[in-house]
Design a protein around this motif. Structure first.
Motif, PDB file in Angstrom:
ATOM      1  N   TYR A   3       0.831  -1.197   0.000  1.00 54.93           N
ATOM      2  CA  TYR A   3       0.000   0.000   0.000  1.00 54.93           C
ATOM      3  C   TYR A   3       0.872   1.255   0.000  1.00 54.93           C
ATOM      4  O   TYR A   3       1.888   1.306   0.668  1.00 54.93           O
ATOM      5  N   TYR A   9      -1.142  10.346  -2.709  1.00 52.82           N
ATOM      6  CA  TYR A   9      -2.291  10.426  -3.607  1.00 52.82           C
ATOM      7  C   TYR A   9      -2.714  11.864  -3.854  1.00 52.82           C
ATOM      8  O   TYR A   9      -2.759  12.680  -2.948  1.00 52.82           O
ATOM      9  N   GLY A  22      -2.411   7.815  -7.476  1.00 51.94           N
ATOM     10  CA  GLY A  22      -1.148   7.626  -6.773  1.00 51.94           C
ATOM     11  C   GLY A  22       0.034   8.197  -7.524  1.00 51.94           C
ATOM     12  O   GLY A  22      -0.018   8.416  -8.741  1.00 51.94           O
ATOM     13  N   SER A  26      -1.305   5.256 -10.734  1.00 54.72           N
ATOM     14  CA  SER A  26      -2.421   4.338 -10.590  1.00 54.72           C
ATOM     15  C   SER A  26      -3.617   5.014  -9.927  1.00 54.72           C
ATOM     16  O   SER A  26      -3.470   5.721  -8.934  1.00 54.72           O
ATOM     17  N   ASP A  28      -6.301   4.247  -7.614  1.00 59.91           N
ATOM     18  CA  ASP A  28      -6.516   3.163  -6.657  1.00 59.91           C
ATOM     19  C   ASP A  28      -7.862   3.231  -5.951  1.00 59.91           C
ATOM     20  O   ASP A  28      -8.230   2.296  -5.245  1.00 59.91           O
ATOM     21  N   PHE A  41     -12.800   1.201  -8.762  1.00 64.32           N
ATOM     22  CA  PHE A  41     -11.436   0.840  -8.372  1.00 64.32           C
ATOM     23  C   PHE A  41     -11.346   0.978  -6.857  1.00 64.32           C
ATOM     24  O   PHE A  41     -11.794   1.965  -6.298  1.00 64.32           O
ATOM     25  N   ARG A  43      -8.295  -0.553  -4.933  1.00 66.83           N
ATOM     26  CA  ARG A  43      -7.042  -1.145  -4.462  1.00 66.83           C
ATOM     27  C   ARG A  43      -6.591  -0.514  -3.150  1.00 66.83           C
ATOM     28  O   ARG A  43      -5.910  -1.146  -2.357  1.00 66.83           O
ATOM     29  N   LEU A  44      -6.999   0.709  -2.894  1.00 69.42           N
ATOM     30  CA  LEU A  44      -6.676   1.372  -1.638  1.00 69.42           C
ATOM     31  C   LEU A  44      -7.217   0.572  -0.448  1.00 69.42           C
ATOM     32  O   LEU A  44      -6.631   0.584   0.632  1.00 69.42           O
ATOM     33  N   GLN A  47      -5.581  -4.567  -1.875  1.00 70.50           N
ATOM     34  CA  GLN A  47      -4.614  -4.474  -2.977  1.00 70.50           C
ATOM     35  C   GLN A  47      -4.680  -5.647  -3.949  1.00 70.50           C
ATOM     36  O   GLN A  47      -4.249  -5.541  -5.088  1.00 70.50           O
ATOM     37  N   TYR A  52      -7.728  -1.523 -10.023  1.00 71.59           N
ATOM     38  CA  TYR A  52      -7.045  -0.246 -10.234  1.00 71.59           C
ATOM     39  C   TYR A  52      -6.890   0.003 -11.720  1.00 71.59           C
ATOM     40  O   TYR A  52      -7.107  -0.893 -12.537  1.00 71.59           O
ATOM     41  N   SER A  54      -3.851   1.553 -13.948  1.00 68.58           N
ATOM     42  CA  SER A  54      -2.475   2.028 -13.834  1.00 68.58           C
ATOM     43  C   SER A  54      -1.844   2.277 -15.193  1.00 68.58           C
ATOM     44  O   SER A  54      -1.977   1.470 -16.103  1.00 68.58           O
TER      45      SER A  54
END
Length: 112
Positions: A3, A9, A22, A26, A28, A41, A43-44, A47, A52, A54
């Motif tokens: 992470y 961010y 990010g 990405s 996220d 999305f 991923r935050l 993961q 995400y 990217s």
């Protein structure tokens, strides 16, 4: 991938929703088309399963930097390397007549 710290961010939005971008290029986290819509999305939050979007260069070594264009919510993520300089421009258009969307533009400033 581990992470990223929250300070890595930048945030973009259109008064209806937001996305977290990010330093690695990405997106996220993003709910779409409203703040309270399901996440597209996340991923935050997870993961492996969160998802995400990217885009990043394949430079061997690079530094990254984020900045907003003056007086806008347009976020630039720059990838700086001796091999070249790449840039991602992220924003969401604002306005009642505008179709809700996320715009990402990749530019190679120098190099290949």
């Amino acid at each position: 991938m581990s992470y990223q710290p929250i300070e890595n961010y930048g945030i973009i939005g259109n008064l209806n929703t937001v996305a977290l971008v990010g330093l690695n290029g990405s997106i996220d986290f993003m709910c779409f088309p409203q703040f309270d819509s399901p996440s597209v999305f996340a991923r935050l939050l997870d993961q492996r399963k969160g998802g995400y979007f990217s885009i990043n260069p394949e430079f061997k070594e690079m530094r990254t930097k984020q900045l907003y264009l003056p007086d806008t919510n347009v976020l630039l993520t720059r990838f700086l390397s001796s091999e070249g300089v790449g840039e991602i421009t992220d924003y969401m258009p604002v306005g009642q007549q505008v179709v809700r969307r996320l715009i990402r533009r990749l530019t190679m400033v120098r190099g290949r």
